[in-house]
Motif scaffolding. Structure first.
Motif, PDB file in Angstrom:
ATOM      1  N   GLU A  59       0.822  -1.209   0.000  1.00 18.80           N
ATOM      2  CA  GLU A  59       0.000   0.000   0.000  1.00 18.80           C
ATOM      3  C   GLU A  59       0.860   1.265   0.000  1.00 18.80           C
ATOM      4  N   TYR A  60       1.999   1.245   0.653  1.00 19.77           N
ATOM      5  CA  TYR A  60       2.853   2.427   0.730  1.00 19.77           C
ATOM      6  C   TYR A  60       4.052   2.242  -0.178  1.00 19.77           C
ATOM      7  N   ASP A  61       3.837   2.414  -1.456  1.00 22.07           N
ATOM      8  CA  ASP A  61       4.875   2.191  -2.451  1.00 22.07           C
ATOM      9  C   ASP A  61       6.024   3.173  -2.278  1.00 22.07           C
ATOM     10  N   GLY A  62       7.201   2.705  -2.607  1.00 23.56           N
ATOM     11  CA  GLY A  62       8.376   3.556  -2.544  1.00 23.56           C
ATOM     12  C   GLY A  62       8.405   4.555  -3.682  1.00 23.56           C
ATOM     13  N   VAL A  63       9.109   5.626  -3.488  1.00 24.67           N
ATOM     14  CA  VAL A  63       9.268   6.638  -4.520  1.00 24.67           C
ATOM     15  C   VAL A  63      10.573   6.359  -5.251  1.00 24.67           C
ATOM     16  N   TYR A  64      10.520   6.410  -6.571  1.00 22.65           N
ATOM     17  CA  TYR A  64      11.676   6.200  -7.432  1.00 22.65           C
ATOM     18  C   TYR A  64      11.910   7.465  -8.247  1.00 22.65           C
ATOM     19  N   TYR A  65      13.058   7.513  -8.926  1.00 26.42           N
ATOM     20  CA  TYR A  65      13.431   8.736  -9.626  1.00 26.42           C
ATOM     21  C   TYR A  65      13.970   8.455 -11.021  1.00 26.42           C
ATOM     22  N   LEU A  66      13.743   9.428 -11.906  1.00 23.59           N
ATOM     23  CA  LEU A  66      14.442   9.509 -13.178  1.00 23.59           C
ATOM     24  C   LEU A  66      15.486  10.604 -13.006  1.00 23.59           C
ATOM     25  N   SER A  67      16.715  10.302 -13.381  1.00 24.15           N
ATOM     26  CA  SER A  67      17.801  11.257 -13.198  1.00 24.15           C
ATOM     27  C   SER A  67      18.245  11.842 -14.531  1.00 24.15           C
ATOM     28  N   ALA A  68      18.776  13.026 -14.460  1.00 22.56           N
ATOM     29  CA  ALA A  68      19.381  13.683 -15.619  1.00 22.56           C
ATOM     30  C   ALA A  68      20.607  14.434 -15.139  1.00 22.56           C
ATOM     31  N   GLY A  69      21.709  14.211 -15.793  1.00 20.71           N
ATOM     32  CA  GLY A  69      22.936  14.877 -15.376  1.00 20.71           C
ATOM     33  C   GLY A  69      23.341  14.524 -13.957  1.00 20.71           C
TER      34      GLY A  69
END
Length: 175
Positions: free
Chosen positions: A91-101
């Protein structure tokens, strides 16, 4: 009479080369920034498409790992690659990221709503967009701005007013 260049001729050549370099180098830097923006927009589109395709075929994410679903480089907050982590984590999904530079510019999380269909992804700006790096340019790119403005009824995003939501298997796309 000796053949060769005089000192004055060499100085003029060096000055002309310096002028040409001062014009070319800023243009090359701008091209690199534009390429980073285009890559990030493309990665976001691919991520949404891959997640949607996986969900439509399988009907749920279950224990799927990022590496099973997409080749887009997904990262955790500490910039650690997340290819071996689960797409959703209850229910409490983790936060992920797209990176640039090397900077985390776009945050997202996937919700696989048990018993309530469909699943969805929400995308938000990160605090990195305030830096002088590439993040402000990415956040202001038209496809990203359009996505951040998407809303789905009965879904509350991570950050109210700063996140967009798209359901998997829907006909909503970003251009």
């Amino acid at each position: 009479m000796k053949k060769g260049f005089t000192m004055i001729e060499l100085i003029f050549v060096i000055v002309i080369l310096g002028i040409l370099a001062s014009v070319a180098i800023p243009r090359l830097a701008a091209t690199r920034t534009d390429a980073e923006i285009a890559t990030t927009v493309s990665n976001l589109r691919t991520l949404i498409s891959d997640l949607s395709s996986y969900y439509v075929v399988k009907g749920e994410f279950g224990n799927a790992k990022w590496g099973d679903v997409t080749n887009v480089p997904v990262r955790r907050g500490n910039k650690k690659p997340a290819q071996q982590e689960k797409v959703t984590d209850g229910e409490y999904d983790g936060v992920y990221y797209l990176s640039a530079g090397g900077i985390n510019c776009i945050a997202f999380r996937v919700k696989d709503r048990a018993g309530a269909r469909p699943a969805y992804i929400e995308i938000a700006k990160t605090g990195s967009e305030q830096n002088n790096g590439i993040c402000p340019d990415i956040i202001n790119a038209e496809p990203i701005k359009a996505f951040l403005d998407l809303r789905v009824p009965n879904v509350t995003p991570i950050e109210k007013g700063g996140a967009g939501v798209i359901t998997f298997g829907s006909s909503t796309t970003i251009y």
